[in-house]
Design a protein around this motif. Structure first.
Motif, PDB file in Angstrom:
ATOM      1  N   ASP A  50      75.268  49.669  73.487  1.00  0.00           N
ATOM      2  CA  ASP A  50      75.916  49.243  74.732  1.00  0.00           C
ATOM      3  C   ASP A  50      76.910  50.295  75.201  1.00  0.00           C
ATOM      4  OD1 ASP A  50      74.669  46.674  74.915  1.00  0.00           O
ATOM      5  OD2 ASP A  50      76.047  45.918  73.399  1.00  0.00           O
ATOM      6  N   LEU A  51      77.640  50.851  74.248  1.00  0.00           N
ATOM      7  CA  LEU A  51      78.703  51.802  74.579  1.00  0.00           C
ATOM      8  C   LEU A  51      78.129  53.155  74.978  1.00  0.00           C
ATOM      9  CD1 LEU A  51      80.110  49.462  73.110  1.00  0.00           C
ATOM     10  CD2 LEU A  51      81.470  51.137  71.871  1.00  0.00           C
ATOM     11  N   LEU A  52      77.209  53.658  74.177  1.00  0.00           N
ATOM     12  CA  LEU A  52      76.684  55.004  74.410  1.00  0.00           C
ATOM     13  C   LEU A  52      75.707  55.060  75.574  1.00  0.00           C
ATOM     14  CD1 LEU A  52      76.353  56.038  70.683  1.00  0.00           C
ATOM     15  CD2 LEU A  52      77.824  57.146  72.372  1.00  0.00           C
ATOM     16  N   SER A  53      75.198  53.917  75.989  1.00  0.00           N
ATOM     17  CA  SER A  53      74.336  53.887  77.174  1.00  0.00           C
ATOM     18  C   SER A  53      75.144  53.714  78.458  1.00  0.00           C
ATOM     19  CB  SER A  53      73.318  52.744  77.069  1.00  0.00           C
ATOM     20  OG  SER A  53      73.968  51.483  77.149  1.00  0.00           O
ATOM     21  N   GLY A  54      76.470  53.521  78.314  1.00  0.00           N
ATOM     22  CA  GLY A  54      77.302  53.286  79.491  1.00  0.00           C
ATOM     23  C   GLY A  54      77.013  51.947  80.133  1.00  0.00           C
ATOM     24  N   GLY A  55      76.611  50.972  79.310  1.00  0.00           N
ATOM     25  CA  GLY A  55      76.214  49.663  79.829  1.00  0.00           C
ATOM     26  C   GLY A  55      77.331  48.953  80.573  1.00  0.00           C
ATOM     27  N   MET A  56      76.968  48.323  81.680  1.00  0.00           N
ATOM     28  CA  MET A  56      77.882  47.495  82.457  1.00  0.00           C
ATOM     29  C   MET A  56      77.312  46.085  82.520  1.00  0.00           C
ATOM     30  SD  MET A  56      80.464  49.402  83.398  1.00  0.00           S
ATOM     31  CE  MET A  56      80.759  51.170  83.100  1.00  0.00           C
ATOM     32  N   MET A  63      77.763  57.145  81.943  1.00  0.00           N
ATOM     33  CA  MET A  63      76.660  58.034  81.580  1.00  0.00           C
ATOM     34  C   MET A  63      75.866  57.442  80.424  1.00  0.00           C
ATOM     35  SD  MET A  63      76.800  61.998  80.276  1.00  0.00           S
ATOM     36  CE  MET A  63      77.715  62.503  81.719  1.00  0.00           C
ATOM     37  N   ASN A  64      74.545  57.441  80.579  1.00  0.00           N
ATOM     38  CA  ASN A  64      73.662  56.937  79.530  1.00  0.00           C
ATOM     39  C   ASN A  64      73.314  58.085  78.592  1.00  0.00           C
ATOM     40  OD1 ASN A  64      71.757  55.791  77.885  1.00  0.00           O
ATOM     41  ND2 ASN A  64      70.443  55.047  79.539  1.00  0.00           N
ATOM     42  N   LYS A  65      73.914  58.073  77.415  1.00  0.00           N
ATOM     43  CA  LYS A  65      73.709  59.155  76.453  1.00  0.00           C
ATOM     44  C   LYS A  65      72.562  58.892  75.486  1.00  0.00           C
ATOM     45  CE  LYS A  65      78.414  60.910  76.749  1.00  0.00           C
ATOM     46  NZ  LYS A  65      79.579  61.444  76.004  1.00  0.00           N
ATOM     47  N   ILE A  66      71.860  57.779  75.675  1.00  0.00           N
ATOM     48  CA  ILE A  66      70.691  57.500  74.837  1.00  0.00           C
ATOM     49  C   ILE A  66      69.455  57.273  75.717  1.00  0.00           C
ATOM     50  CG2 ILE A  66      71.988  56.639  72.851  1.00  0.00           C
ATOM     51  CD1 ILE A  66      71.425  53.801  73.811  1.00  0.00           C
ATOM     52  N   SER A  67      69.497  57.831  76.917  1.00  0.00           N
ATOM     53  CA  SER A  67      68.354  57.720  77.821  1.00  0.00           C
ATOM     54  C   SER A  67      67.114  58.315  77.159  1.00  0.00           C
ATOM     55  CB  SER A  67      68.655  58.461  79.127  1.00  0.00           C
ATOM     56  OG  SER A  67      67.552  58.422  79.999  1.00  0.00           O
ATOM     57  N   GLY A  68      66.026  57.600  77.219  1.00  0.00           N
ATOM     58  CA  GLY A  68      64.781  58.072  76.625  1.00  0.00           C
ATOM     59  C   GLY A  68      64.595  57.714  75.173  1.00  0.00           C
ATOM     60  N   TRP A  69      65.574  57.122  74.555  1.00  0.00           N
ATOM     61  CA  TRP A  69      65.429  56.715  73.153  1.00  0.00           C
ATOM     62  C   TRP A  69      64.487  55.512  73.076  1.00  0.00           C
ATOM     63  CZ3 TRP A  69      69.941  57.224  69.258  1.00  0.00           C
ATOM     64  CH2 TRP A  69      70.576  58.472  69.399  1.00  0.00           C
ATOM     65  N   ASN A  70      63.711  55.462  72.000  1.00  0.00           N
ATOM     66  CA  ASN A  70      62.817  54.318  71.829  1.00  0.00           C
ATOM     67  C   ASN A  70      63.527  53.177  71.102  1.00  0.00           C
ATOM     68  OD1 ASN A  70      62.633  54.769  68.960  1.00  0.00           O
ATOM     69  ND2 ASN A  70      61.093  56.355  69.342  1.00  0.00           N
ATOM     70  N   GLU A  71      62.851  52.060  70.983  1.00  0.00           N
ATOM     71  CA  GLU A  71      63.458  50.858  70.388  1.00  0.00           C
ATOM     72  C   GLU A  71      63.881  51.090  68.940  1.00  0.00           C
ATOM     73  OE1 GLU A  71      61.012  47.445  70.779  1.00  0.00           O
ATOM     74  OE2 GLU A  71      61.037  47.449  72.977  1.00  0.00           O
ATOM     75  N   GLU A  72      63.090  51.833  68.190  1.00  0.00           N
ATOM     76  CA  GLU A  72      63.416  52.066  66.791  1.00  0.00           C
ATOM     77  C   GLU A  72      64.659  52.944  66.660  1.00  0.00           C
ATOM     78  OE1 GLU A  72      62.967  51.887  62.562  1.00  0.00           O
ATOM     79  OE2 GLU A  72      62.427  50.613  64.269  1.00  0.00           O
ATOM     80  N   GLU A  73      64.791  53.941  67.516  1.00  0.00           N
ATOM     81  CA  GLU A  73      65.980  54.795  67.492  1.00  0.00           C
ATOM     82  C   GLU A  73      67.225  53.986  67.829  1.00  0.00           C
ATOM     83  OE1 GLU A  73      64.748  59.282  68.788  1.00  0.00           O
ATOM     84  OE2 GLU A  73      64.351  57.710  70.278  1.00  0.00           O
ATOM     85  N   ILE A  74      67.109  53.125  68.822  1.00  0.00           N
ATOM     86  CA  ILE A  74      68.256  52.295  69.219  1.00  0.00           C
ATOM     87  C   ILE A  74      68.617  51.316  68.103  1.00  0.00           C
ATOM     88  CG2 ILE A  74      69.017  50.506  70.836  1.00  0.00           C
ATOM     89  CD1 ILE A  74      67.435  51.999  73.009  1.00  0.00           C
ATOM     90  N   ARG A  75      67.597  50.758  67.456  1.00  0.00           N
ATOM     91  CA  ARG A  75      67.871  49.843  66.339  1.00  0.00           C
ATOM     92  C   ARG A  75      68.638  50.563  65.237  1.00  0.00           C
ATOM     93  NH1 ARG A  75      66.607  48.918  61.449  1.00  0.00           N
ATOM     94  NH2 ARG A  75      65.085  50.621  61.338  1.00  0.00           N
ATOM     95  N   LYS A  76      68.213  51.768  64.908  1.00  0.00           N
ATOM     96  CA  LYS A  76      68.867  52.542  63.857  1.00  0.00           C
ATOM     97  C   LYS A  76      70.275  52.963  64.278  1.00  0.00           C
ATOM     98  CE  LYS A  76      64.777  54.391  61.523  1.00  0.00           C
ATOM     99  NZ  LYS A  76      64.014  55.627  61.159  1.00  0.00           N
ATOM    100  N   LEU A  77      70.469  53.231  65.553  1.00  0.00           N
ATOM    101  CA  LEU A  77      71.812  53.558  66.057  1.00  0.00           C
ATOM    102  C   LEU A  77      72.742  52.371  65.855  1.00  0.00           C
ATOM    103  CD1 LEU A  77      73.722  55.453  67.764  1.00  0.00           C
ATOM    104  CD2 LEU A  77      72.870  54.208  69.770  1.00  0.00           C
ATOM    105  N   ASP A  78      72.275  51.192  66.214  1.00  0.00           N
ATOM    106  CA  ASP A  78      73.108  49.990  66.120  1.00  0.00           C
ATOM    107  C   ASP A  78      73.374  49.578  64.680  1.00  0.00           C
ATOM    108  OD1 ASP A  78      73.375  49.801  68.858  1.00  0.00           O
ATOM    109  OD2 ASP A  78      71.693  48.422  69.106  1.00  0.00           O
TER     110      ASP A  78
END
Length: 549
Positions: A389-395, A514-529
């Protein structure tokens, strides 16, 4: 006939005596059940109170005492604890016309700011260096940066303005939290029974209850779900929180000499002698090479890089001394941290006298009597903020704050230096992250924000949760009990956000991070979280893989 009459009278007398004995026994049992909250359907908690500052023994209730004769007060909002962040909610709600009361489990007011003397403030800025601090907190942070609010008395003046005309009781112990269920199967607090500093029992009812403590003094007593902490990230078996800090205060420092000598050095000399960092007329940051050369007297304490501020007149405050394995809910653990930290500070002063120019004649200032608590348990809110949420610049449609700051995980005994898990540009913080899940009327403030342990490295920073608390206080004032916070719909929220912008000049919408994880897939995002990916390292590796030379 006379004999028969006498026997009859005897039988009748014995029967009457048995009835009286039975009635007395039943009455005694009924009274015991009434006096024992664990037997009440409306109370799910009955624990020994967590009195952190001065734990006290609770007197047993008198057999003739009942809930009916406890003095009862009603207010719109009860705020538990006097940490800075939740005071913004109290102030905003009071200014909007609501009745607010603060009940502080500590014996003295001011929490992290006044009692821990954590007077080094971390600003929030986006990637372009634009200040993100908004609302009432901006006055404080501007004053700190401009050297107008640097000393303890100046912080006291500021915080006293926040609570002006708001009733405050310090040194309270929560005895019982009475609860019921709503028609839609949510838990709801109906009242809190507490003991005041004079050892008198009182009862308070409110529409909303806010946990503004640094050890979840209220939420920890409720049917709340604890989320995994840093122990899951570090692979530890036991629960451990980010290190506590013991603030160090020094006087008779020649800051002008310190600044001048440091900045006369070439960069390679600064790196060799101090390990880099920077010094200006107000702040000294880093110098971790110099701190690394200090060898602590105890494995539980550690001197990391400096966050030092010149408070004027040769007085310096430093946030750098860490104490590990501190349990914020345990008074003995808190006192042990104070003892360890304050014992180490004179030894660190001797090191500074030898290692830092301008510190040759420095002396100890006032030692704090309470540690700076960074973290306690994380509890599930309606929405739990994650690193993605944070690194994607989510609102969010229900933004109550615009946050920023690196995901800064301070050290634990498993990783003494800590780790940075990424640097967001800016991000939204939704109202839902401050509403306790499955509860109708419990609000989290400050360190109790709904956040994963990794995202908490950023969400915990004061400007982020201070703005959220102020916005929530304003919203409560506008709703005035006509509607529940969690029932507010997007179109209604938009009107409330517009009111906050027009009346208080707080901007919560129309902002893009700014979305700093643009283009990341679901598995990458899961591992980030989950913490399997450390963003600063992974993003560099990912870029190399995507664009091989």
């Amino acid at each position: 006939m006379r004999l028969l009459s006498t026997r009859a009278q005897l039988v009748i007398a014995l029967a009457a005596l048995l009835i009286l004995v039975s009635a007395f026994a039943l009455g005694k049992l009924w009274m015991q059940q009434k006096m024992d909250p664990s037997n009440s359907a409306t109370s799910s908690t009955h624990q020994e109170p967590h009195s952190i500052a001065t734990p006290s023994q609770q007197p047993e209730a008198s057999p003739i005492e009942s809930a009916n004769n406890i003095p009862t007060e009603h207010t719109d909002i009860v705020v538990i604890g006097s940490e800075l962040e939740g005071l913004y909610l109290a102030r905003a709600a009071a200014d909007e016309g609501l009745k607010v009361k603060i009940l502080d489990p500590r014996t003295a007011f001011g929490g992290q700011i006044l009692q821990s003397q954590m007077l080094f403030l971390d600003e929030t800025r986006d990637d372009h260096g634009k200040l993100l601090v908004q609302g009432r907190a901006k006055e404080l942070f501007d004053g700190f940066r401009n050297a107008k609010i640097r000393k303890l008395t100046e912080f006291q003046t500021y915080m006293n303005k926040l609570i002006k005309d708001i009733p405050l009781e310090s040194g309270i112990d929560i005895n019982e939290v009475e609860q019921t269920n709503t028609p839609d199967n949510l838990h709801k607090i109906t009242s809190i029974i507490y003991t005041d500093q004079q050892r008198e029992k009182k009862k308070i009812t409110a529409s909303y209850y806010v946990d503004n403590s640094d050890y979840a003094a209220l939420i920890s007593r409720l049917n709340a779900k604890r989320l995994p902490g840093l122990e899951a990230f570090y692979g530890q078996k036991n629960i451990e929180y980010m290190s506590a800090g013991m603030m160090m205060k020094f006087k008779h420092v020649d800051w002008k000499k310190f600044n001048m000598v440091f900045n006369q050095l070439k960069q390679e000399e600064k790196t060799k002698q101090f390990g880099g960092g920077y010094v200006n007329d107000s702040f000294a940051i880093g110098l971790s090479g110099m701190t690394k050369s200090y060898h602590p007297s105890n494995d539980r304490v550690f001197l990391r890089g400096l966050n030092a501020v010149h408070q004027r007149d040769g007085e310096v405050l430093i946030n750098a001394l860490l104490v590990y394995t501190v349990d914020p809910s345990n008074p003995a653990s808190i006192q042990e941290a104070v003892t360890l930290g304050n014992k180490e500070t004179p030894l660190i002063l001797n090191h500074f006298r030898k290692a830092l120019p301008g510190w040759e004649h420095a002396e100890l200032g006032e030692l704090p009597s309470y540690p700076y608590i960074r973290e306690y348990n994380h509890y599930e809110m309606d929405y739990v903020l994650k690193p993605s949420d944070l690194l994607s610049g989510g609102m969010f449609w229900d933004n109550v704050s615009i946050g920023g700051y690196p995901l800064d995980l301070q050290g634990t005994s498993a990783n003494k230096w800590g780790i940075e898990m990424g640097r967001p540009d800016k991000y939204g913080m939704p109202l839902r992250s401050f509403l306790l899940k499955n509860y109708d009327n419990v609000i989290a403030a400050g360190k109790n924000v709904g956040s994963s342990a990794i995202a908490y490295g950023s969400t915990r920073i004061q400007p982020n949760t201070s703005l959220a608390a102020e916005s929530i206080g304003i919203i409560l004032g506008q709703l005035r009990g006509k509607q529940r916070l969690r029932d507010v719909q997007p179109e209604e929220m938009a009107k409330l956000q517009q009111y906050i912008a027009d009346r208080y000049h707080i901007k919560l919408t129309g902002i893009t991070g700014m979305n700093k994880i643009s283009g990341w897939n679901e598995e990458e995002i899961r591992k980030l979280d989950s913490g399997e990916i450390t963003y600063p390292n992974y993003v560099h590796k990912r870029k190399k893989t995507a664009h091989p030379k």
